[in-house]
Motif scaffolding. Structure first.
Motif, PDB file in Angstrom:
ATOM      1  N   ILE A  70       0.850  -1.188   0.000  1.00  0.00           N
ATOM      2  CA  ILE A  70       0.000   0.000   0.000  1.00  0.00           C
ATOM      3  C   ILE A  70       0.885   1.237   0.000  1.00  0.00           C
ATOM      4  N   LYS A  71       0.499   2.200  -0.816  1.00  0.00           N
ATOM      5  CA  LYS A  71       1.243   3.458  -0.927  1.00  0.00           C
ATOM      6  C   LYS A  71       0.510   4.557  -0.180  1.00  0.00           C
ATOM      7  N   HIS A  72       1.231   5.299   0.677  1.00  0.00           N
ATOM      8  CA  HIS A  72       0.693   6.488   1.336  1.00  0.00           C
ATOM      9  C   HIS A  72       1.470   7.687   0.802  1.00  0.00           C
ATOM     10  N   LYS A  73       0.905   8.340  -0.187  1.00  0.00           N
ATOM     11  CA  LYS A  73       1.612   9.447  -0.829  1.00  0.00           C
ATOM     12  C   LYS A  73       1.867  10.588   0.139  1.00  0.00           C
ATOM     13  N   ALA A  74       0.956  10.827   1.078  1.00  0.00           N
ATOM     14  CA  ALA A  74       1.085  11.970   1.988  1.00  0.00           C
ATOM     15  C   ALA A  74       2.382  11.910   2.787  1.00  0.00           C
ATOM     16  N   ASN A  75       2.803  10.703   3.182  1.00  0.00           N
ATOM     17  CA  ASN A  75       4.065  10.599   3.919  1.00  0.00           C
ATOM     18  C   ASN A  75       5.138   9.868   3.121  1.00  0.00           C
ATOM     19  N   ALA A  76       4.907   9.783   1.805  1.00  0.00           N
ATOM     20  CA  ALA A  76       5.918   9.212   0.895  1.00  0.00           C
ATOM     21  C   ALA A  76       6.424   7.859   1.374  1.00  0.00           C
ATOM     22  N   THR A  77       5.485   7.039   1.833  1.00  0.00           N
ATOM     23  CA  THR A  77       5.862   5.732   2.386  1.00  0.00           C
ATOM     24  C   THR A  77       5.054   4.626   1.713  1.00  0.00           C
ATOM     25  N   VAL A  78       5.730   3.549   1.407  1.00  0.00           N
ATOM     26  CA  VAL A  78       5.084   2.356   0.863  1.00  0.00           C
ATOM     27  C   VAL A  78       5.236   1.240   1.891  1.00  0.00           C
ATOM     28  N   TYR A  79       4.120   0.622   2.247  1.00  0.00           N
ATOM     29  CA  TYR A  79       4.120  -0.407   3.276  1.00  0.00           C
ATOM     30  C   TYR A  79       3.959  -1.788   2.656  1.00  0.00           C
ATOM     31  N   LEU A  80       4.708  -2.732   3.197  1.00  0.00           N
ATOM     32  CA  LEU A  80       4.517  -4.133   2.854  1.00  0.00           C
ATOM     33  C   LEU A  80       3.859  -4.799   4.057  1.00  0.00           C
ATOM     34  N   HIS A  81       2.578  -5.144   3.896  1.00  0.00           N
ATOM     35  CA  HIS A  81       1.848  -5.824   4.956  1.00  0.00           C
ATOM     36  C   HIS A  81       1.966  -7.325   4.711  1.00  0.00           C
ATOM     37  N   MET A  82       2.527  -8.014   5.674  1.00  0.00           N
ATOM     38  CA  MET A  82       2.752  -9.450   5.536  1.00  0.00           C
ATOM     39  C   MET A  82       1.897 -10.190   6.557  1.00  0.00           C
TER      40      MET A  82
END
Length: 123
Positions: A70-82
């Motif tokens: 999932i990409k959160h553009k507001a904080n320029a972070t991409v999360y890998l949920h495992m």
């Protein structure tokens, strides 16, 4: 800009869940894809997932249905949920930025890597 994954080891029990953040400060994610890779000793780096500039996500067969990017553009972070983690998910995990998710099939084409973070799935 070099993507950043927090260093250190994360220990999870089989069946457990974990979220890895990849921070891409200074990078406009409207123009870049972000991929997750993993590597175990003695094996080549493997593409795990990729999210495109248009938020389409792709997954390797070994993690499909268990991992989500999932990409959160507001904080320029991409999360890998495992989720539903298995012992075979134990590896050093990296994120990287590039122009196209086609590059996830050939890590040798990638030149903008984060440092690795160890994920260990064990009792």
């Amino acid at each position: 800009q070099v993507p950043v994954v927090e260093s250190g080891e994360r220990l999870v029990h089989p069946g457990g869940s974990l979220r890895l953040p990849c921070t891409t400060s200074g990078l406009n994610l409207d123009y870049y894809a972000v991929g997750w890779f993993r590597q175990v000793p003695g094996k080549e780096r493997e593409g795990v997932s990729c999210i495109t500039r248009n938020n389409d996500a792709f997954y390797g067969d070994s993690v499909k249905g268990r991992f989500t990017t999932i990409k959160h553009k507001a904080n320029a972070t991409v999360y890998l949920h495992m989720t539903s983690l298995k012992s075979e998910d134990t590896a050093l995990y990296y994120c990287a930025t590039f122009v196209s998710c086609t590059m996830i099939d050939d890590p040798s084409l990638v030149d903008n890597w984060s440092q690795g973070t160890q994920v260990t799935v064990s009792l």
